[in-house]
Design an enzyme around this catalytic site. Structure first.
Site, PDB file in Angstrom:
ATOM      1  N   CYS A  49      -3.342   2.537  -8.724  1.00  0.00           N
ATOM      2  CA  CYS A  49      -3.668   1.109  -8.895  1.00  0.00           C
ATOM      3  C   CYS A  49      -5.146   0.829  -9.155  1.00  0.00           C
ATOM      4  CB  CYS A  49      -3.186   0.332  -7.690  1.00  0.00           C
ATOM      5  SG  CYS A  49      -1.391   0.294  -7.620  1.00  0.00           S
ATOM      6  N   ARG A  65       0.872  -1.186   0.000  1.00  0.00           N
ATOM      7  CA  ARG A  65       0.000   0.000   0.000  1.00  0.00           C
ATOM      8  C   ARG A  65       0.897   1.220   0.000  1.00  0.00           C
ATOM      9  NH1 ARG A  65      -2.362  -0.878   5.646  1.00  0.00           N
ATOM     10  NH2 ARG A  65      -0.198  -1.500   5.859  1.00  0.00           N
ATOM     11  N   ARG A  91      -1.676  10.750  -8.383  1.00  0.00           N
ATOM     12  CA  ARG A  91      -2.218  10.145  -9.606  1.00  0.00           C
ATOM     13  C   ARG A  91      -3.654   9.664  -9.348  1.00  0.00           C
ATOM     14  NH1 ARG A  91       2.764   6.203 -11.028  1.00  0.00           N
ATOM     15  NH2 ARG A  91       2.588   5.853  -8.782  1.00  0.00           N
TER      16      ARG A  91
HETATM   17  P1  NAD Z   1       6.064   4.621 -11.204  1.00  0.00           P
HETATM   18  O1  NAD Z   1       5.538   5.378 -12.365  1.00  0.00           O
HETATM   19  O2  NAD Z   1       6.185   5.296  -9.873  1.00  0.00           O
HETATM   20  O3  NAD Z   1       7.507   4.038 -11.565  1.00  0.00           O
HETATM   21  C1  NAD Z   1       7.787   3.397 -12.773  1.00  0.00           C
HETATM   22  C2  NAD Z   1       9.234   3.704 -13.128  1.00  0.00           C
HETATM   23  O4  NAD Z   1       9.593   2.921 -14.268  1.00  0.00           O
HETATM   24  C3  NAD Z   1       9.476   5.164 -13.550  1.00  0.00           C
HETATM   25  O5  NAD Z   1      10.493   5.721 -12.729  1.00  0.00           O
HETATM   26  C4  NAD Z   1       9.914   5.087 -15.011  1.00  0.00           C
HETATM   27  O6  NAD Z   1      10.871   6.063 -15.367  1.00  0.00           O
HETATM   28  C5  NAD Z   1      10.501   3.681 -15.044  1.00  0.00           C
HETATM   29  N1  NAD Z   1      10.598   3.112 -16.393  1.00  0.00           N
HETATM   30  C6  NAD Z   1       9.707   3.156 -17.409  1.00  0.00           C
HETATM   31  N2  NAD Z   1      10.178   2.497 -18.473  1.00  0.00           N
HETATM   32  C7  NAD Z   1      11.390   2.020 -18.145  1.00  0.00           C
HETATM   33  C8  NAD Z   1      12.358   1.240 -18.819  1.00  0.00           C
HETATM   34  N3  NAD Z   1      12.163   0.806 -20.060  1.00  0.00           N
HETATM   35  N4  NAD Z   1      13.496   0.943 -18.185  1.00  0.00           N
HETATM   36  C9  NAD Z   1      13.718   1.361 -16.922  1.00  0.00           C
HETATM   37  N5  NAD Z   1      12.828   2.086 -16.208  1.00  0.00           N
HETATM   38  C10 NAD Z   1      11.680   2.410 -16.820  1.00  0.00           C
HETATM   39  O7  NAD Z   1       5.142   3.323 -11.075  1.00  0.00           O
HETATM   40  P2  NAD Z   1       4.817   2.488  -9.737  1.00  0.00           P
HETATM   41  O8  NAD Z   1       3.736   3.131  -8.968  1.00  0.00           O
HETATM   42  O9  NAD Z   1       6.091   2.156  -9.049  1.00  0.00           O
HETATM   43  O10 NAD Z   1       4.183   1.161 -10.384  1.00  0.00           O
HETATM   44  C11 NAD Z   1       4.984   0.230 -11.053  1.00  0.00           C
HETATM   45  C12 NAD Z   1       4.164  -1.031 -11.296  1.00  0.00           C
HETATM   46  O11 NAD Z   1       3.810  -1.626 -10.041  1.00  0.00           O
HETATM   47  C13 NAD Z   1       2.860  -0.792 -12.043  1.00  0.00           C
HETATM   48  O12 NAD Z   1       2.585  -1.889 -12.873  1.00  0.00           O
HETATM   49  C14 NAD Z   1       1.846  -0.743 -10.914  1.00  0.00           C
HETATM   50  O13 NAD Z   1       0.565  -1.099 -11.352  1.00  0.00           O
HETATM   51  C15 NAD Z   1       2.394  -1.757  -9.966  1.00  0.00           C
HETATM   52  N6  NAD Z   1       1.993  -1.561  -8.562  1.00  0.00           N
HETATM   53  C16 NAD Z   1       1.973  -0.298  -8.050  1.00  0.00           C
HETATM   54  C17 NAD Z   1       1.631  -0.132  -6.718  1.00  0.00           C
HETATM   55  C18 NAD Z   1       1.584   1.246  -6.102  1.00  0.00           C
HETATM   56  O14 NAD Z   1       1.078   1.359  -4.998  1.00  0.00           O
HETATM   57  N7  NAD Z   1       2.095   2.273  -6.756  1.00  0.00           N
HETATM   58  C19 NAD Z   1       1.305  -1.239  -5.922  1.00  0.00           C
HETATM   59  C20 NAD Z   1       1.369  -2.501  -6.478  1.00  0.00           C
HETATM   60  C21 NAD Z   1       1.713  -2.649  -7.815  1.00  0.00           C
END
Ligand code: NAD
Length: 433
Positions: A262, A154, A329
């Site tokens: 999410c 979370r 977001r």
């Molecule tokens: P985010 O946008 O905070 O981070 C994603 C990162 O990936 C960014 O820093 C971006 O620059 C980087 N990125 C993109 N393309 C890339 C590449 N080709 N090579 C290297 N880096 C690259 O996203 P997040 O919130 O951390 O979510 C990531 C994943 O985890 C998503 O699929 C999301 O659904 C999942 N998730 C998120 C949460 C949450 O609470 N935020 C919880 C569980 C799962």
């Protein structure tokens, strides 16, 4: 173990820091140079309770490093974790897989020796097959397994959840990959169940869980609306329901709608997958529709409170999608603010952590304040849109002195409802009148 985490965002960074604390040698890799430079300089790029001290500890110890280079970060890794974003496609709302594809193709080039590639991003069913094929096509001689390792943390509790998960789900079809993951999570052996399932099941567990939680929120929000018409108190109703162990007390808190990175995107992606597979997921579709309507309804209620005011001002407390994070977001707060702005309402805003992210979205459309009381000064309505703990200690007497009109839209239940009424506030709560 040598671990490379690709994607250094809300999931990748706490995961990398947590794995370093468990003793692994971690590289956090991202294409965003600004982010990586900031982290290299010792500056955190997100707010998460407890992350700063561990980040500092392991940046200094060298257990965690930051890089933008695939060629330097992949060859030595035993485990590569994909934690890049999977945002909604702007038209279909299905999960946009471009970052997963880009990262998979790029990492494939540099695989050396046996490597497990774990997909931690939330991805549609059968993405594991897609990533496996991409890697094989790019680097036919690579020795690797692709597994699904969904994340359930979370935001706001990312560090706490990393060290105290309810369960760890591993979707793996290979015994060798399972053995590596068992080794990685050895410190969790007696702390939580580790569930090994088929890759497709693991990918589905993540979406099915998030859709269920979103549905639970929408359900209690509908009950709140019902209570407002019946004289019941939704907080009492939720308490009574939550004592039933089949239902559980969590996620039975009414609010202005679910948001964040999410639930909105994952419910939409699941609905899309249902349509694509010809399966009726009408409960999820109703949840999405209900949540969209709710945010509009929440804004309308505030607009009603200033209907008779010329050039009204609303003090908004909170712009993050929930307390404990700076993440805006899909924040219901921002959507409610935007509706009010479209109706020429002046907004004075304060959020303890999300001001930077809010400014990036709203620019100069609102007045940014340095404290709750500064925002409240001269306002016609006070709207509480994010459940930050610090809002609970605001003094109603002081608020009354500062406001132009004593009106509160308390969508996060931070104030004593009866006391506010006794003090002469027109307070609109959710699910009670
Ligand atoms: P985010 O946008 O905070 O981070 C994603 C990162 O990936 C960014 O820093 C971006 O620059 C980087 N990125 C993109 N393309 C890339 C590449 N080709 N090579 C290297 N880096 C690259 O996203 P997040 O919130 O951390 O979510 C990531 C994943 O985890 C998503 O699929 C999301 O659904 C999942 N998730 C998120 C949460 C949450 O609470 N935020 C919880 C569980 C799962």
């Amino acid at each position: 173990m040598r671990v490379t985490v690709i994607g250094t965002g809300y999931v990748g960074l706490p995961t990398g820091v947590g794995l370093a604390e468990l003793g692994n040698d971690v590289i956090c890799l991202d294409v965003d140079e600004k982010k990586i430079n900031s982290l290299k300089e010792g500056k955190l790029t997100i707010f998460e309770e407890g992350l700063d001290s561990l980040f500092e500890k392991h940046s200094k110890s060298g257990k965690i490093k930051f890089s933008t280079s695939f060629s330097e970060s992949i060859p030595e890794a035993d485990l590569v974790i994909l934690a890049v974003g999977t945002p909604p496609h702007p038209i279909t709302k299905e999960a946009d897989m471009r970052y997963i594809k880009q990262a998979s193709e790029e990492l494939a080039k540099y695989l050396s020796g046996y490597t497990v590639v774990a997909i931690k991003s939330t991805v549609p069913v059968n993405t594991g097959d897609m990533v496996e094929n991409l890697i094989r096509k790019t680097n036919p001689s690579a020795e690797f397994d692709v597994i699904s390792l969904p994340e359930f943390l979370r935001e706001g509790f990312a560090v706490q959840d990393f060290f105290n998960p309810d369960r760890i789900v591993v979707g793996a079809n290979s015994e060798r990959a399972k053995a590596l993951i068992a080794d990685l999570y050895l410190p969790f052996k007696d702390r939580c169940p580790i569930l090994y399932v088929k890759r497709q099941s693991s990918e589905t567990i993540k979406y099915a869980s998030n859709a269920f939680l979103a549905m639970k929120i929408q359900y209690i929000n509908e009950m709140a609306d019902f209570c407002e018409t019946s004289g019941a108190d939704v907080y009492e109703v939720a308490r009574g329901m939550g004592m039933d162990s089949r239902i559980g007390a969590k996620f039975l808190v009414p609010g202005p709608g679910y948001g964040g990175f999410c639930f909105p995107k994952d419910t939409n992606a699941m609905a899309y997958m249902g349509k694509f597979n010809g399966v009726d997921l009408s409960l999820i579709e109703a949840t999405i529709k209900g949540n969209e309507k709710r945010k509009i309804n929440m804004a309308k209620r505030i607009l009603d409170m200033v209907e008779d005011v010329k050039n009204p001002t609303v003090a908004v407390l909170g712009s993050a999608f929930k307390g404990g994070t700076d993440d805006c977001r899909e924040s219901p707060a921002l959507q409610i603010i935007e509706i009010m702005l479209a109706h020429d309402v002046n907004i004075k805003l304060y959020d303890p952590e999300a001001m930077g992210n809010t400014k990036a979205i709203l620019g100069d459309m609102v007045t940014y304040c340095n404290s709750s009381y500064e925002a409240i000064g001269g306002a016609d309505v006070l709207a509480v849109l994010t459940d930050w703990e610090e809002f609970k200690s605001l003094e109603l007497e002081k608020i009354k002195q500062l406001m132009k009109r004593p009106q509160i839209a308390d969508y996060r239940n931070v104030f004593d409802f009866n006391k506010a009424k006794e003090l002469g506030f027109d307070i609109r709560s959710l699910g009670r009148i």
